[in-house]
Structure formats: C-alpha cells, structure tokens
Design a protein around this motif. Sequence first.
Motif, PDB file in Angstrom:
ATOM      1  N   ILE A  88       0.842  -1.203   0.000  1.00 50.36           N
ATOM      2  CA  ILE A  88       0.000   0.000   0.000  1.00 50.36           C
ATOM      3  C   ILE A  88       0.877   1.253   0.000  1.00 50.36           C
ATOM      4  O   ILE A  88       1.796   1.384   0.812  1.00 50.36           O
ATOM      5  CB  ILE A  88      -0.929   0.009   1.238  1.00 50.36           C
ATOM      6  N   ASN A  89       0.572   2.168  -0.920  1.00 50.78           N
ATOM      7  CA  ASN A  89       1.357   3.417  -0.999  1.00 50.78           C
ATOM      8  C   ASN A  89       0.516   4.667  -0.787  1.00 50.78           C
ATOM      9  O   ASN A  89       1.021   5.786  -0.888  1.00 50.78           O
ATOM     10  CB  ASN A  89       2.109   3.511  -2.329  1.00 50.78           C
ATOM     11  N   ASN A  90      -0.788   4.494  -0.487  1.00 56.59           N
ATOM     12  CA  ASN A  90      -1.653   5.652  -0.293  1.00 56.59           C
ATOM     13  C   ASN A  90      -2.772   5.303   0.683  1.00 56.59           C
ATOM     14  O   ASN A  90      -3.323   4.194   0.632  1.00 56.59           O
ATOM     15  CB  ASN A  90      -2.257   6.106  -1.623  1.00 56.59           C
ATOM     16  N   ILE A  91      -3.101   6.252   1.556  1.00 56.16           N
ATOM     17  CA  ILE A  91      -4.198   6.073   2.504  1.00 56.16           C
ATOM     18  C   ILE A  91      -5.095   7.299   2.452  1.00 56.16           C
ATOM     19  O   ILE A  91      -4.624   8.437   2.513  1.00 56.16           O
ATOM     20  CB  ILE A  91      -3.681   5.868   3.942  1.00 56.16           C
ATOM     21  N   ARG A  92      -6.376   7.052   2.332  1.00 56.84           N
ATOM     22  CA  ARG A  92      -7.365   8.128   2.343  1.00 56.84           C
ATOM     23  C   ARG A  92      -7.864   8.275   3.783  1.00 56.84           C
ATOM     24  O   ARG A  92      -8.374   7.324   4.381  1.00 56.84           O
ATOM     25  CB  ARG A  92      -8.498   7.777   1.381  1.00 56.84           C
ATOM     26  N   VAL A  93      -7.740   9.499   4.335  1.00 62.24           N
ATOM     27  CA  VAL A  93      -7.964   9.699   5.763  1.00 62.24           C
ATOM     28  C   VAL A  93      -8.821  10.933   6.016  1.00 62.24           C
ATOM     29  O   VAL A  93      -8.750  11.919   5.267  1.00 62.24           O
ATOM     30  CB  VAL A  93      -6.611   9.797   6.511  1.00 62.24           C
ATOM     31  N   LEU A  94      -9.624  10.890   7.058  1.00 59.83           N
ATOM     32  CA  LEU A  94     -10.476  12.007   7.453  1.00 59.83           C
ATOM     33  C   LEU A  94      -9.654  13.049   8.212  1.00 59.83           C
ATOM     34  O   LEU A  94      -8.881  12.717   9.109  1.00 59.83           O
ATOM     35  CB  LEU A  94     -11.601  11.487   8.358  1.00 59.83           C
ATOM     36  N   ALA A  95      -9.848  14.322   7.863  1.00 57.38           N
ATOM     37  CA  ALA A  95      -9.131  15.404   8.552  1.00 57.38           C
ATOM     38  C   ALA A  95      -9.837  15.808   9.837  1.00 57.38           C
ATOM     39  O   ALA A  95      -9.209  15.932  10.894  1.00 57.38           O
ATOM     40  CB  ALA A  95      -9.003  16.616   7.640  1.00 57.38           C
ATOM     41  N   VAL A  96     -11.144  16.044   9.741  1.00 56.83           N
ATOM     42  CA  VAL A  96     -11.906  16.553  10.889  1.00 56.83           C
ATOM     43  C   VAL A  96     -13.291  15.920  10.933  1.00 56.83           C
ATOM     44  O   VAL A  96     -13.871  15.593   9.896  1.00 56.83           O
ATOM     45  CB  VAL A  96     -12.066  18.088  10.835  1.00 56.83           C
ATOM     46  N   SER A  97     -13.803  15.774  12.133  1.00 58.61           N
ATOM     47  CA  SER A  97     -15.184  15.342  12.339  1.00 58.61           C
ATOM     48  C   SER A  97     -15.908  16.439  13.111  1.00 58.61           C
ATOM     49  O   SER A  97     -15.275  17.295  13.737  1.00 58.61           O
ATOM     50  CB  SER A  97     -15.222  14.024  13.122  1.00 58.61           C
ATOM     51  N   GLU A  98     -17.233  16.432  13.064  1.00 62.52           N
ATOM     52  CA  GLU A  98     -18.040  17.427  13.760  1.00 62.52           C
ATOM     53  C   GLU A  98     -18.930  16.729  14.789  1.00 62.52           C
ATOM     54  O   GLU A  98     -19.533  15.698  14.489  1.00 62.52           O
ATOM     55  CB  GLU A  98     -18.910  18.211  12.758  1.00 62.52           C
ATOM     56  N   LYS A  99     -19.024  17.293  15.966  1.00 60.05           N
ATOM     57  CA  LYS A  99     -19.757  16.652  17.063  1.00 60.05           C
ATOM     58  C   LYS A  99     -21.242  16.571  16.756  1.00 60.05           C
ATOM     59  O   LYS A  99     -21.921  17.576  16.566  1.00 60.05           O
ATOM     60  CB  LYS A  99     -19.534  17.421  18.365  1.00 60.05           C
ATOM     61  N   ALA A 100     -21.756  15.352  16.731  1.00 63.90           N
ATOM     62  CA  ALA A 100     -23.181  15.108  16.515  1.00 63.90           C
ATOM     63  C   ALA A 100     -23.699  14.250  17.668  1.00 63.90           C
ATOM     64  O   ALA A 100     -22.967  13.436  18.217  1.00 63.90           O
ATOM     65  CB  ALA A 100     -23.409  14.410  15.182  1.00 63.90           C
ATOM     66  N   GLU A 101     -24.961  14.426  18.012  1.00 67.05           N
ATOM     67  CA  GLU A 101     -25.525  13.718  19.159  1.00 67.05           C
ATOM     68  C   GLU A 101     -26.072  12.342  18.812  1.00 67.05           C
ATOM     69  O   GLU A 101     -26.277  11.518  19.693  1.00 67.05           O
ATOM     70  CB  GLU A 101     -26.640  14.571  19.792  1.00 67.05           C
ATOM     71  N   HIS A 102     -26.320  12.080  17.526  1.00 66.04           N
ATOM     72  CA  HIS A 102     -26.933  10.799  17.181  1.00 66.04           C
ATOM     73  C   HIS A 102     -25.930   9.649  17.258  1.00 66.04           C
ATOM     74  O   HIS A 102     -24.714   9.855  17.259  1.00 66.04           O
ATOM     75  CB  HIS A 102     -27.589  10.869  15.795  1.00 66.04           C
ATOM     76  N   SER A 104     -25.108   7.369  15.124  1.00 68.74           N
ATOM     77  CA  SER A 104     -24.414   6.971  13.896  1.00 68.74           C
ATOM     78  C   SER A 104     -23.148   7.774  13.648  1.00 68.74           C
ATOM     79  O   SER A 104     -22.532   7.633  12.597  1.00 68.74           O
ATOM     80  CB  SER A 104     -25.349   7.119  12.685  1.00 68.74           C
ATOM     81  N   ALA A 105     -22.772   8.617  14.600  1.00 65.48           N
ATOM     82  CA  ALA A 105     -21.595   9.470  14.423  1.00 65.48           C
ATOM     83  C   ALA A 105     -20.487   9.057  15.389  1.00 65.48           C
ATOM     84  O   ALA A 105     -20.739   8.550  16.476  1.00 65.48           O
ATOM     85  CB  ALA A 105     -21.955  10.937  14.657  1.00 65.48           C
ATOM     86  N   VAL A 106     -19.259   9.295  14.944  1.00 69.52           N
ATOM     87  CA  VAL A 106     -18.101   8.973  15.775  1.00 69.52           C
ATOM     88  C   VAL A 106     -17.984   9.958  16.938  1.00 69.52           C
ATOM     89  O   VAL A 106     -18.305  11.135  16.796  1.00 69.52           O
ATOM     90  CB  VAL A 106     -16.809   8.969  14.931  1.00 69.52           C
ATOM     91  N   HIS A 107     -17.549   9.432  18.071  1.00 72.28           N
ATOM     92  CA  HIS A 107     -17.314  10.253  19.260  1.00 72.28           C
ATOM     93  C   HIS A 107     -15.962   9.873  19.852  1.00 72.28           C
ATOM     94  O   HIS A 107     -15.626   8.687  19.889  1.00 72.28           O
ATOM     95  CB  HIS A 107     -18.414  10.031  20.304  1.00 72.28           C
ATOM     96  N   PRO A 108     -15.171  10.830  20.328  1.00 70.07           N
ATOM     97  CA  PRO A 108     -15.398  12.278  20.293  1.00 70.07           C
ATOM     98  C   PRO A 108     -15.189  12.829  18.897  1.00 70.07           C
ATOM     99  O   PRO A 108     -14.812  12.084  17.979  1.00 70.07           O
ATOM    100  CB  PRO A 108     -14.343  12.800  21.264  1.00 70.07           C
ATOM    101  N   ALA A 109     -15.401  14.122  18.753  1.00 72.65           N
ATOM    102  CA  ALA A 109     -15.242  14.781  17.459  1.00 72.65           C
ATOM    103  C   ALA A 109     -14.071  15.748  17.486  1.00 72.65           C
ATOM    104  O   ALA A 109     -13.665  16.224  18.540  1.00 72.65           O
ATOM    105  CB  ALA A 109     -16.520  15.529  17.084  1.00 72.65           C
ATOM    106  N   THR A 110     -13.553  16.020  16.300  1.00 74.21           N
ATOM    107  CA  THR A 110     -12.463  16.994  16.177  1.00 74.21           C
ATOM    108  C   THR A 110     -12.977  18.413  16.382  1.00 74.21           C
ATOM    109  O   THR A 110     -12.273  19.274  16.918  1.00 74.21           O
ATOM    110  CB  THR A 110     -11.821  16.901  14.778  1.00 74.21           C
ATOM    111  N   THR A 111     -14.223  18.664  15.935  1.00 74.82           N
ATOM    112  CA  THR A 111     -14.815  19.996  16.002  1.00 74.82           C
ATOM    113  C   THR A 111     -16.077  19.931  16.846  1.00 74.82           C
ATOM    114  O   THR A 111     -17.014  19.208  16.504  1.00 74.82           O
ATOM    115  CB  THR A 111     -15.163  20.505  14.587  1.00 74.82           C
ATOM    116  N   ASN A 112     -16.099  20.667  17.949  1.00 75.44           N
ATOM    117  CA  ASN A 112     -17.224  20.616  18.880  1.00 75.44           C
ATOM    118  C   ASN A 112     -18.168  21.801  18.725  1.00 75.44           C
ATOM    119  O   ASN A 112     -19.093  21.976  19.508  1.00 75.44           O
ATOM    120  CB  ASN A 112     -16.693  20.555  20.313  1.00 75.44           C
ATOM    121  N   GLY A 113     -17.919  22.594  17.728  1.00 69.65           N
ATOM    122  CA  GLY A 113     -18.691  23.797  17.447  1.00 69.65           C
ATOM    123  C   GLY A 113     -17.805  24.702  16.622  1.00 69.65           C
ATOM    124  O   GLY A 113     -16.613  24.439  16.465  1.00 69.65           O
TER     125      GLY A 113
END
Length: 446
Positions: A88-102, A104-113
């Motif tokens: 493998i020579n490349n990885i696609r990665v998430l930069a930031v997440s946003e805080k959601a209460e439901h 189906s979302a990852v916790h904790p989040a990178t952005t809380n507001g």
Amino acid sequence: MKKIISRCAAALLFCVASLTFAADNKKVDAVNKADFFTTNGAHLSVKGKNYYVVGTNMWYGGYLGSSGKVGDRARLVKELDNLKLLGINNIRVLAVSEKAEHNSAVHPATTNGFGDHNEELLAGLDFFMAEIAKRDISAVIYLNNFWQWSGGMTQYMSWIEGTPAQDPNVTKDWEGFMAKSASFYQSKKAQTEWRKTIKKIVTRVNTVTGKSYINDPSILSWQLANEPRAGNSKASAKEKEIYVKWINDTAKYIHSLDPNHMVSTGSEGLMGSNNDEKLYSDAHASPYINYMTYHMWIRNWGWFDKAKPAETWDAGLAKANEYLNVHIDIAKKVNKPLVLEEFGLDRDFGSYDIKATTHYRDKFYRIVFDTLYNRVKAGEAIAGYNFWAWNGSARTTRANYWWQTGDDFMGDPPQEEQGMYGIFDSDISTILIIKEYADKMHAIPK
C-alpha cells in the motif's frame, strides 16, 4: 554612550541570531517542487515519473494517532507496517469530524462547534502524517463529509439552524437527509465557518515533525469531502449549478492557501451525480480540480443481493464492469487522471462475523483489480485505487455489531455494522489478492 553602543551591539547580535534561526527553520521546511504530486495529462506524477495509487481507506488514522485515551499509537504503527508490507502506498484519511448527538456518528469529534477544535485529535493527524512519511506512503485528506457518520455537512446546518441533525439510519428518510446535507453549499454561514476550518488544517504546522502541511510532500491531495452530492435524487438544475460552483470556488480557495498540493472532489462518480454525465464532468472540469474520483458499491446500489449471491452475481458484475470502464472513458474525454477510491463487498451472505467466509468478496476484489490493472498497464486515464477499508487488528465484541464510544476504530464507520466491508488482518485470502495486485501495479513501468 558605551551603554548605548553595547545595547546596539546586543540588538544587532539578537537580530543576526534571529535571522539565522529563521533561515535554519526555513531550511528544515524547505521543499523541492519535484517531490510533490502533480499531473501529466491523464496521469498522476511525482519526481518526473507516473504514480499509481495502490491504496486503502483508513478514515480513523488521526484518531489512532492521538496521544489521548481514544488513541492507540502502537496499533497505528503496526497497521501502517502491515499495509506497507502489502504494498500500500496511499491512505485516504479524514481530517476533521463534527460533534453530533446521534448514534451513527463517531465520538469524540475533532470539532465541537464553530472554532472549537480538539487539539489532541488534530495532533493525532500530525502523528499519522509523520508515520506515513517514514514509510513513503502518501495521503488523501478529506475535509468534510456528505454523510452523517463524522457529523459532516448536516451537522454544520444543525449548528446554524439550532435543530438536531437528522440520522437517516433512524428516520429512513435518505431523500430528506441528502437535501439537508446539500443545503450546506448554499449557506453563507456554513461556507464561512468551513473555510476557517480548511485554513486551520491546510496551513497547520505538524506538531511532531515541525513541517507545515503546505510543505509536506506526503500529501497527495486535499479532498473537498467524502462523497459530496448535488442534492437528493431530484436535484434541480439550479442545485447542480450551485454544486459545481461550490466545487470550483472551494478548490480555488484551497489552492490559494497551498500552491504545492493537488485538490480532488471525493465524488462517487455517476451514481453520486444523479447518473448525469454532464454534471460529473462539469464538477471535475474546474482548473482547480486536478484529478477525478469515483466510488463503486454494487450491493448498496442494488446490483447484487447478498442474500442471493449466486442468482445475482453475473448481472451485478456486468454492471460493475460497465461502471468501472465508463468512468475511465469519461476521464479520457476530460483529460484528467482518475482514481477509484472506494469499493468493497460484504462477507458471504452479509455476515459481519470475522469468521465468515469471503468467497464473493475475493472474486469481486480480483475482478476489480484486474480490470483496473489492465487499463493502467495500457496507459489509460485510470491512476489506481483505494479499497474500502482497512480494519486491521480491530475487533468488536458487540452482539449487534454496532459501534459504541470506546470501541476499536475500524474501516467500517459508525453508521454501519462493524465488519460489513472492512478487511481484517485475519482475512488471509483477501489480503493475498491485495498483495498480488499491489505487486503487479508497482511493476508497471513508470
């Protein structure tokens, strides 16, 4: 007078020392433009040679890189070592997440507001970037998400409107969800706040290496979002126009911050473009979008029935082959490189159990890899692939397979059952196929 001279001399020495320090720092962060990825017609290129993406998705790389309680740097190092061994020579990665209460979302989040960022998680992305650089692995870093599993565009709109973000896993109203997500493009407040986050990430200085992201040649491209769409299945001509303009304007903004790196969309292709070839082409025609992307999900899109694999395999595969190839033909017309950056299939009969067989998945991987390899080898516009996704050593103990805060992170995001599409380090038959085609791709003359 002597005191004045002494002070002047001291000041002069301080200035010289400061300039020397600045020059030394500049040397540390000095760059050679040839080290950065670029395009050469319908090909990706680096250091004057064609570059073929042989990659995976690992959205949670920054999470594992965190030094906080959600991180696991030892695991991250192990996963990267194993991926490197696979070719493998490349990885696609998430930069930031946003805080959601439901749920189906990852916790904790990178952005809380708006403006409230979790520095611990951002430093986790720094660690991830430092580690992939050691292994000569590049990254595609996406800056938002059309879907709810990382908060994404709907969470921006939730903060602005003061209403709870919809979880379509619960409401089953995917049409309404997609319309709300796409309203993000038209919100001046959302775009203003998002650009602040873009600037924070793109101009960041890596806390591990001291190198600015702008000057990091390990970045293949900044990506606008994961699977942005113009709207729902009934998107109007006006909504499509707004979407295309949003792509152009945002990509232009990123280039204004960072002249060294490419920008990509994260588009699914025709299936994420209302099956409108003009919309897909227009979205990638912008001079600020350097290459094209597409994704392929034969089970999600109803081409293959996991409960009736034998009966639906041939028809599903025919559609898959057509989808793979038609995008390469479109990329040739647009004269830009193309990457298939997501594809996958369930374990047999849709099981999430790590012990379940992967007969149909293995067949699917081999066919996808072979189709793309042959067209790459022929010199066509396809520049490689990223399979979805790497689970590695992650495991779940949940009887219902749904992710909860504190569980292992894996390639299957929180909106899906854990083990749905991800490749575990124990999936030997699939891993051997991944390795076989990685070797073939690397052997293609540059």
